[in-house]
Write a protein that holds these residues in place. Sequence first.
Motif, mmCIF file in Angstrom:
data_model
loop_
_atom_site.group_PDB
_atom_site.id
_atom_site.type_symbol
_atom_site.label_atom_id
_atom_site.label_comp_id
_atom_site.label_asym_id
_atom_site.label_seq_id
_atom_site.Cartn_x
_atom_site.Cartn_y
_atom_site.Cartn_z
ATOM 1 N N ASN A 29 0.818 -1.221 0.000
ATOM 2 C CA ASN A 29 0.000 0.000 0.000
ATOM 3 C C ASN A 29 0.851 1.271 0.000
ATOM 4 N N TRP A 30 2.124 1.132 -0.349
ATOM 5 C CA TRP A 30 2.960 2.328 -0.418
ATOM 6 C C TRP A 30 2.424 3.302 -1.459
ATOM 7 N N SER A 31 2.589 4.568 -1.171
ATOM 8 C CA SER A 31 2.177 5.607 -2.116
ATOM 9 C C SER A 31 3.252 5.796 -3.185
ATOM 10 N N ASP A 32 2.887 6.529 -4.251
ATOM 11 C CA ASP A 32 3.872 6.830 -5.296
ATOM 12 C C ASP A 32 5.065 7.575 -4.726
ATOM 13 N N GLU A 33 4.800 8.455 -3.755
ATOM 14 C CA GLU A 33 5.883 9.228 -3.151
ATOM 15 C C GLU A 33 6.852 8.334 -2.376
ATOM 16 N N GLN A 34 6.332 7.326 -1.695
ATOM 17 C CA GLN A 34 7.200 6.419 -0.939
ATOM 18 C C GLN A 34 8.090 5.605 -1.880
ATOM 19 N N TRP A 35 7.507 5.110 -2.977
ATOM 20 C CA TRP A 35 8.311 4.361 -3.939
ATOM 21 C C TRP A 35 9.363 5.258 -4.591
ATOM 22 N N GLN A 36 8.990 6.488 -4.905
ATOM 23 C CA GLN A 36 9.942 7.414 -5.506
ATOM 24 C C GLN A 36 11.077 7.727 -4.537
ATOM 25 N N ASP A 37 10.750 7.903 -3.269
ATOM 26 C CA ASP A 37 11.780 8.174 -2.257
ATOM 27 C C ASP A 37 12.746 6.993 -2.155
ATOM 28 N N GLU A 38 12.215 5.757 -2.179
ATOM 29 C CA GLU A 38 13.067 4.575 -2.100
ATOM 30 C C GLU A 38 13.962 4.473 -3.328
ATOM 31 N N PHE A 39 13.404 4.769 -4.489
ATOM 32 C CA PHE A 39 14.189 4.748 -5.722
ATOM 33 C C PHE A 39 15.315 5.769 -5.677
ATOM 34 N N ASP A 40 15.005 6.983 -5.262
ATOM 35 C CA ASP A 40 16.012 8.041 -5.198
ATOM 36 C C ASP A 40 17.078 7.732 -4.141
ATOM 37 N N ARG A 41 16.656 7.205 -3.002
ATOM 38 C CA ARG A 41 17.604 6.895 -1.930
ATOM 39 C C ARG A 41 18.594 5.821 -2.372
ATOM 40 N N THR A 42 18.088 4.745 -2.937
ATOM 41 C CA THR A 42 18.975 3.653 -3.347
ATOM 42 C C THR A 42 19.846 4.063 -4.521
ATOM 43 N N ARG A 43 19.334 4.908 -5.402
ATOM 44 C CA ARG A 43 20.153 5.364 -6.528
ATOM 45 C C ARG A 43 21.347 6.180 -6.030
ATOM 46 N N LEU A 44 21.099 7.090 -5.076
ATOM 47 C CA LEU A 44 22.181 7.895 -4.523
ATOM 48 C C LEU A 44 23.207 7.009 -3.836
ATOM 49 N N ILE A 123 16.138 -1.628 -8.216
ATOM 50 C CA ILE A 123 15.428 -2.025 -9.437
ATOM 51 C C ILE A 123 13.972 -2.341 -9.125
ATOM 52 N N TYR A 124 13.737 -2.986 -7.997
ATOM 53 C CA TYR A 124 12.373 -3.301 -7.579
ATOM 54 C C TYR A 124 11.570 -2.008 -7.378
ATOM 55 N N SER A 125 12.201 -0.999 -6.810
ATOM 56 C CA SER A 125 11.488 0.258 -6.560
ATOM 57 C C SER A 125 11.197 1.003 -7.847
ATOM 58 N N PHE A 126 11.981 0.760 -8.905
ATOM 59 C CA PHE A 126 11.668 1.373 -10.196
ATOM 60 C C PHE A 126 10.306 0.899 -10.689
ATOM 61 N N ILE A 127 10.048 -0.397 -10.574
ATOM 62 C CA ILE A 127 8.726 -0.910 -10.943
ATOM 63 C C ILE A 127 7.676 -0.433 -9.953
ATOM 64 N N GLY A 128 8.056 -0.373 -8.675
ATOM 65 C CA GLY A 128 7.099 0.057 -7.660
ATOM 66 C C GLY A 128 6.547 1.446 -7.892
ATOM 67 N N LYS A 129 7.358 2.331 -8.468
ATOM 68 C CA LYS A 129 6.906 3.711 -8.664
ATOM 69 C C LYS A 129 6.148 3.925 -9.971
ATOM 70 N N GLN A 130 5.975 2.833 -10.763
ATOM 71 C CA GLN A 130 5.199 2.953 -11.992
ATOM 72 C C GLN A 130 3.710 3.022 -11.671
ATOM 73 N N PRO A 131 2.910 3.669 -12.537
ATOM 74 C CA PRO A 131 1.454 3.741 -12.302
ATOM 75 C C PRO A 131 0.854 2.347 -12.219
ATOM 76 N N ARG A 132 -0.060 2.147 -11.283
ATOM 77 C CA ARG A 132 -0.691 0.851 -11.076
ATOM 78 C C ARG A 132 -2.210 0.986 -11.166
ATOM 79 N N SER A 133 -2.855 -0.071 -11.671
ATOM 80 C CA SER A 133 -4.315 -0.116 -11.729
ATOM 81 C C SER A 133 -4.766 -1.538 -11.469
#
Length: 511
Positions: A29-44, A123-133
Amino acid sequence: MEIDDIEQAIFGYQTGKLPKLEEFDGTENWSDEQWQDEFDRTRLWLETFFAARDPLVVLARTAIRYIFEASQPRDGSQKVRPLEQVEVEIAQTFLLMGDTIHKKVPTSPSNFVRYWAVMARHIYSFIGKQPRSDASTDSLAVVQMKARIQTLYYRNLFTRADCETTMRALLKRIDLPSEKALGYCLSDLFEAMVRVVSLVETRIHEFLRNIRNLMSSGIRSEILESISFFRSCYPLADRVWHKCDDRFLTIEKLRYAGVQISELAWPWVFTLDCTTLEASFSLPLIAALDSLALSMGSLRDTDPQHIYLNNPIWRKPYIRLAEQGLFVPQPYLAFSFPFAIMEDLIAGHSELQSAYISARAEYLEATIAAIVSKSMPSAKIHRSVVWTDPETNKRWENDVVAFLGNFVFVFEAKSGRIGDSARRGGEGKLRKNFRDLFVEPGLQGWRLQNYLDQYRKKAVLRRKSDNSIIDFELDRPKVVYRYSICFEHFTTLTSTRFRGQRVSTGVLTRD
């Protein structure tokens, strides 16, 4: 109909699912912002990690771990989660996006473990931050997500043997136009890429032989000889060992230290210097292999969002070293992306492109006919069967039609490719590719089936080559099977099939 039901209707084909990472339990149930934060954190974290260490050692050690794991069956008994190929690919891309001059700092075993975990999360967070339906409300979005997951994680539509057989036969068909356009034959280049794989495998065996000697010998001089080999492989290993021959007094401590030094020497396995290249290939092929290489720092200006679903190394799998050699951490990319590699070289050469498209179509149709002939030696098999619809006076063609007793098998060969945009989930290209590669071939098979059903003995089928009539004994009831086969899937005879059964007075059709 549910999405899973649709997927089950594609016989012999499996769609990929997002790998399960235990550390991401509870993130459903993570939000888009949470996935984006995880992606940015791990990338850095990853950028900092690569900048602070010798990236060739990191990449080589990661690549060799993947190669060893990939050679073993995944039966769920592994204590440590195996690496995915994409994790090695993204590591290679991070190296190419970094500085051209890198630090000569070793990486400890514990930091390797931490790095591999962070890369998987990234890499997992990259998919996590994609739009979901949800599938019940937006099936298109679900298909788009599945396309992205498939593109990101899943590789090797062919086995290595099937890939070699296919590419050799396909590229031989365009030797003349490729030599005219490029100065070398693409079939020779593919053979050179296979030869590169063999060169790396030979080095792996030599490296492992020295590790075995290190671990099994009880003689100090023999252990030091193996350590000397590792020191000669890579400068960082030699620098770390400096003046350590007499530091470890017991055999066991010396052996353990030697193992640690070997971990820093893995880049040697994947390095093909000029001497090795010149001894193995002609000058035109060396230049061709070099054209498949990217220099360190060459991807510095690449949009970092694009490397996950459109990685440049899928088309240029090697790394060009400053010392005028090649670094080949993933030689097996030749079997993962053979079409992307060759099509990138072909791009811009119109005559060669036309020859390649024709070769794909001809090879696919001929190979389908050969496979069917081998599987059903008593069948009468015809290629390019044409017939005319009396109602519209329109002429139709079916690629391969096989007749065996009361059975008619109709094969539609689709040599087109799934577009890059479709693999990234692009709606327009997804719809077009699905229509061209799956829907239209199915309709073409239906047309012939309905023609046979309606006209029976009056139906006339001809060979396109000479317009001669084909005797299919249409006075007898027939069972008709229809298949549409895409180029990338045909080696396992993967085909689309419509489930169901329809009975008529003239033809029993079951698909």
